[in-house]
Design a protein around this motif. Structure first.
Motif, mmCIF file in Angstrom:
data_model
loop_
_atom_site.group_PDB
_atom_site.id
_atom_site.type_symbol
_atom_site.label_atom_id
_atom_site.label_comp_id
_atom_site.label_asym_id
_atom_site.label_seq_id
_atom_site.Cartn_x
_atom_site.Cartn_y
_atom_site.Cartn_z
ATOM 1 N N ARG A 1 0.859 -1.179 0.000
ATOM 2 C CA ARG A 1 0.000 0.000 0.000
ATOM 3 C C ARG A 1 0.897 1.232 0.000
ATOM 4 N NH1 ARG A 1 -5.207 0.781 0.869
ATOM 5 N NH2 ARG A 1 -5.588 -1.157 1.993
ATOM 6 N N VAL A 2 0.762 2.066 -1.016
ATOM 7 C CA VAL A 2 1.647 3.226 -1.115
ATOM 8 C C VAL A 2 0.981 4.461 -0.528
ATOM 9 C CG1 VAL A 2 2.933 2.225 -3.032
ATOM 10 C CG2 VAL A 2 1.004 3.724 -3.525
ATOM 11 N N LYS A 3 1.770 5.541 -0.452
ATOM 12 C CA LYS A 3 1.345 6.740 0.289
ATOM 13 C C LYS A 3 -0.028 7.272 -0.108
ATOM 14 C CE LYS A 3 5.633 8.650 2.066
ATOM 15 N NZ LYS A 3 6.812 8.521 1.172
ATOM 16 N N LEU B 1 -0.237 -1.785 -4.876
ATOM 17 C CA LEU B 1 0.612 -2.153 -6.017
ATOM 18 C C LEU B 1 1.193 -3.549 -5.833
ATOM 19 C CD1 LEU B 1 2.663 1.180 -6.387
ATOM 20 C CD2 LEU B 1 0.476 0.607 -7.447
ATOM 21 N N LEU B 2 1.400 -4.208 -6.976
ATOM 22 C CA LEU B 2 2.071 -5.512 -6.982
ATOM 23 C C LEU B 2 3.347 -5.381 -7.806
ATOM 24 C CD1 LEU B 2 -1.215 -7.348 -7.633
ATOM 25 C CD2 LEU B 2 0.334 -8.117 -5.854
ATOM 26 N N PHE B 3 4.349 -6.208 -7.484
ATOM 27 C CA PHE B 3 5.634 -6.150 -8.174
ATOM 28 C C PHE B 3 5.810 -7.418 -9.016
ATOM 29 C CE2 PHE B 3 10.372 -6.527 -8.196
ATOM 30 C CZ PHE B 3 10.656 -5.316 -8.825
ATOM 31 N N ARG B 4 5.789 -7.276 -10.340
ATOM 32 C CA ARG B 4 6.040 -8.358 -11.295
ATOM 33 C C ARG B 4 5.239 -9.646 -11.016
ATOM 34 N NH1 ARG B 4 12.445 -8.595 -12.616
ATOM 35 N NH2 ARG B 4 11.545 -9.647 -14.423
ATOM 36 N N PRO B 5 3.932 -9.537 -10.697
ATOM 37 C CA PRO B 5 3.188 -10.745 -10.294
ATOM 38 C C PRO B 5 3.127 -11.826 -11.379
ATOM 39 C CG PRO B 5 1.665 -8.931 -10.721
ATOM 40 C CD PRO B 5 3.051 -8.330 -10.716
ATOM 41 N N ARG B 6 3.067 -11.399 -12.661
ATOM 42 C CA ARG B 6 3.007 -12.397 -13.734
ATOM 43 C C ARG B 6 4.242 -13.303 -13.708
ATOM 44 N NH1 ARG B 6 0.226 -13.315 -18.498
ATOM 45 N NH2 ARG B 6 -1.148 -11.578 -18.012
ATOM 46 N N ASP C 1 -8.514 -4.213 2.813
ATOM 47 C CA ASP C 1 -8.304 -3.542 4.097
ATOM 48 C C ASP C 1 -7.210 -4.217 4.944
ATOM 49 O OD1 ASP C 1 -10.274 -1.809 3.377
ATOM 50 O OD2 ASP C 1 -11.853 -2.756 4.580
ATOM 51 N N TRP C 2 -6.759 -5.388 4.503
ATOM 52 C CA TRP C 2 -5.697 -6.095 5.218
ATOM 53 C C TRP C 2 -4.296 -5.647 4.774
ATOM 54 C CZ3 TRP C 2 -5.737 -9.591 9.202
ATOM 55 C CH2 TRP C 2 -6.973 -10.145 9.560
ATOM 56 N N VAL C 3 -4.211 -4.850 3.711
ATOM 57 C CA VAL C 3 -2.872 -4.438 3.241
ATOM 58 C C VAL C 3 -2.366 -3.329 4.155
ATOM 59 C CG1 VAL C 3 -1.484 -3.659 1.276
ATOM 60 C CG2 VAL C 3 -3.600 -4.948 0.861
ATOM 61 N N PRO C 4 -1.305 -3.582 4.935
ATOM 62 C CA PRO C 4 -0.843 -2.567 5.883
ATOM 63 C C PRO C 4 -0.178 -1.394 5.156
ATOM 64 C CG PRO C 4 0.605 -4.478 5.951
ATOM 65 C CD PRO C 4 -0.491 -4.798 4.976
ATOM 66 N N SER C 5 -0.048 -0.270 5.844
ATOM 67 C CA SER C 5 0.452 0.925 5.150
ATOM 68 C C SER C 5 1.761 1.482 5.730
ATOM 69 C CB SER C 5 -0.616 2.018 5.178
ATOM 70 O OG SER C 5 -0.986 2.298 6.502
ATOM 71 N N SER C 6 2.196 1.051 6.925
ATOM 72 C CA SER C 6 3.437 1.646 7.456
ATOM 73 C C SER C 6 4.643 1.192 6.638
ATOM 74 C CB SER C 6 3.687 1.284 8.917
ATOM 75 O OG SER C 6 2.569 0.744 9.515
ATOM 76 N N LYS C 7 5.692 1.980 6.750
ATOM 77 C CA LYS C 7 6.914 1.724 5.978
ATOM 78 C C LYS C 7 7.463 0.324 6.262
ATOM 79 C CE LYS C 7 11.248 4.053 4.813
ATOM 80 N NZ LYS C 7 11.079 4.073 3.368
ATOM 81 N N GLY C 8 7.821 -0.391 5.208
ATOM 82 C CA GLY C 8 8.409 -1.720 5.367
ATOM 83 C C GLY C 8 7.382 -2.835 5.454
ATOM 84 N N THR C 9 6.101 -2.490 5.634
ATOM 85 C CA THR C 9 5.072 -3.540 5.739
ATOM 86 C C THR C 9 4.472 -3.833 4.365
ATOM 87 O OG1 THR C 9 3.227 -2.000 6.103
ATOM 88 C CG2 THR C 9 4.431 -2.739 8.062
ATOM 89 N N ILE D 1 10.887 1.818 -6.478
ATOM 90 C CA ILE D 1 10.014 1.440 -7.607
ATOM 91 C C ILE D 1 8.769 0.719 -7.071
ATOM 92 C CG2 ILE D 1 9.818 -0.044 -9.651
ATOM 93 C CD1 ILE D 1 12.803 0.555 -10.226
ATOM 94 N N GLN D 2 8.980 -0.200 -6.119
ATOM 95 C CA GLN D 2 7.855 -0.973 -5.578
ATOM 96 C C GLN D 2 6.812 -0.080 -4.908
ATOM 97 O OE1 GLN D 2 10.125 -3.647 -3.107
ATOM 98 N NE2 GLN D 2 10.244 -5.219 -4.698
ATOM 99 N N ASN D 3 7.281 1.004 -4.299
ATOM 100 C CA ASN D 3 6.369 1.900 -3.583
ATOM 101 C C ASN D 3 5.993 3.140 -4.395
ATOM 102 O OD1 ASN D 3 5.991 0.749 -0.758
ATOM 103 N ND2 ASN D 3 8.201 0.600 -1.051
ATOM 104 N N ALA D 4 6.299 3.124 -5.684
ATOM 105 C CA ALA D 4 5.952 4.222 -6.596
ATOM 106 C C ALA D 4 6.557 5.559 -6.154
ATOM 107 C CB ALA D 4 4.438 4.332 -6.764
ATOM 108 N N GLU D 5 7.682 5.489 -5.452
ATOM 109 C CA GLU D 5 8.387 6.726 -5.089
ATOM 110 C C GLU D 5 9.426 7.068 -6.142
ATOM 111 O OE1 GLU D 5 9.659 5.562 -1.210
ATOM 112 O OE2 GLU D 5 7.679 5.985 -0.348
ATOM 113 N N LEU D 6 9.733 6.101 -6.992
ATOM 114 C CA LEU D 6 10.646 6.311 -8.123
ATOM 115 C C LEU D 6 9.930 5.883 -9.395
ATOM 116 C CD1 LEU D 6 14.061 4.841 -6.821
ATOM 117 C CD2 LEU D 6 13.471 7.247 -7.103
#
Ligand SMILES: *Cc1c(COP(=O)(O)O)cnc(C)c1O
Length: 354
Positions: free
Chosen positions: A75-77, A82-87, A123-131, A338-343
């Protein structure tokens, strides 16, 4: 096409995201898909998370015909998921399936099942950094039969677990024990597949590592105990004299998606990356000459895990003063950015849940 059966009672979600840990808490629902010979994969269903009942003779319990995957939803800011390369994970699931004589699943159906499950559980996707929400797709052989043969029925399921930072110590470098007696996988064996037996075979190494005060094992090749292969659930990289090197995929190494991402990201950043056979003697020699700049592991769980200490036979090598190195940090910041859409994501790796 996917049947959705909602749970009547929802669990309480963890209140403190800093205490999530790894892999002990599971969400309210799971995805299931069944296979029968002659009928193929059928009945994709999202249903309440529940126990799996099976006959004591079920073949998975005896002969280990099973495979799994591991990926994460972030979960990003701005609240997006987002998912990373799930395919790539489902493509690898099918490569593991080929090795273990398990029928392939339809990658598009698996992706659709995952997206629908995540929508139910968002609603189960946590949002704090690193989670993140860790996703565990699994296939097990379900035929009740004691003969050693290819099962005629299977269950594919996906479960979800909210997780904190993988290592409680954060990005503190880990100590790694180089195992020179036992082996994890041999060429021609199952090392390339994400299958249960590889991990069962590795436990004895972990036990030895623990006794020596190390948290992970670095495995050497089965034939000569000479070439570096990988760490229990991570691929390994070294920075030697400014060049990033990692063992080439030899047939007994799990082809990590994080490994592939590091190689591509480093080259994109103009760094030199070599995939080749690396002997443990070369690593030791580089260390002796002061040219072993950094070492780090790569995997979905920790993304980048810097290595502070390598123990091989009687020798203890302290790498970069036991601190995280520049290139390790650059890879960590790049991939998690990249995973967190900050880049920006020039590779098209990030998929948004819509
Ligand atoms: C899963 C796994 C990895 C890392 O793969 P990623 O796709 O990067 O998570 C490395 N080695 C082994 C043995 C694994 O099981």
């Amino acid at each position: 096409m996917i049947t959705i059966i909602k749970s009547k009672e929802l669990k309480e979600k963890p209140a403190d995201e800093s205490k999530l840990g790894f892999g002990r808490i599971f969400t309210d629902h799971m995805f299931t898909l069944k296979y029968e010979q002659g009928k193929g994969w059928h009945d994709p269903t999202i249903q309440p998370y529940s126990k799996i009942e099976m006959d004591p003779s079920t073949s998975i319990l005896h002969y280990g015909q099973t495979i799994f995957e591991g990926l994460k939803a972030y979960r990003v800011k701005d609240g997006r998921i987002l998912l990373f390369r799930p395919r790539d994970n489902f493509l690898r699931l099918n490569r593991s399936a080929d090795r273990m004589c398990i029928p392939n699943v339809d990658v598009d159906l698996a992706l659709e099942g995952l997206f629908e499950l995540l929508k139910v559980e968002k609603d189960w996707v946590p949002s704090s950094k690193g989670t993140s929400l860790y996703i565990r797709p699994t296939i097990i052989a379900t035929e009740p039969y004691l003969g050693v043969h290819v099962s005629t029925s299977y269950l594919f399921y996906m479960i979800l677990s909210p997780v904190g930072a993988y290592y409680s110590t954060g990005l503190k470098p880990v100590s790694i024990y180089v195992e020179d007696q036992y082996v994890r996988a041999a060429k021609g064996g199952t090392g390339e597949a994400k299958t249960a037996g590889n991990y069962a075979a590795s436990l004895i190494g972990s036990k030895k590592a623990e006794q020596l005060g190390c948290s992970q094992v670095l495995w050497l090749d089965a034939a000569e105990r000479k070439y570096v292969e990988e760490v229990g659930a991570m691929n390994i990289f070294f920075v030697i004299d400014g060049v990033i090197v990692t063992p080439a995929l030899s047939g007994s190494i799990l082809p990590g998606i994080t490994r592939d991402s590091v190689i591509k990201y480093a080259r994109f950043k103009g760094l030199e990356v070599q995939e080749c056979a690396i002997s443990i003697d070369e690593v030791e020699e580089a260390y002796e000459k002061g040219k072993l700049d950094e070492a780090f592991g790569t995997g979905t769980a920790a993304v980048i895990s810097p290595v502070g200490v390598l123990k091989y036979k009687d020798k203890t090598m302290v790498i970069n003063n036991g601190e995280m190195g520049k290139i390790s940090a650059m890879m960590y910041d790049g991939l998690t950015g990249i995973q967190n859409a900050e880049l920006p994501d020039p590779f098209g790796w990030v998929i948004e849940l819509k």
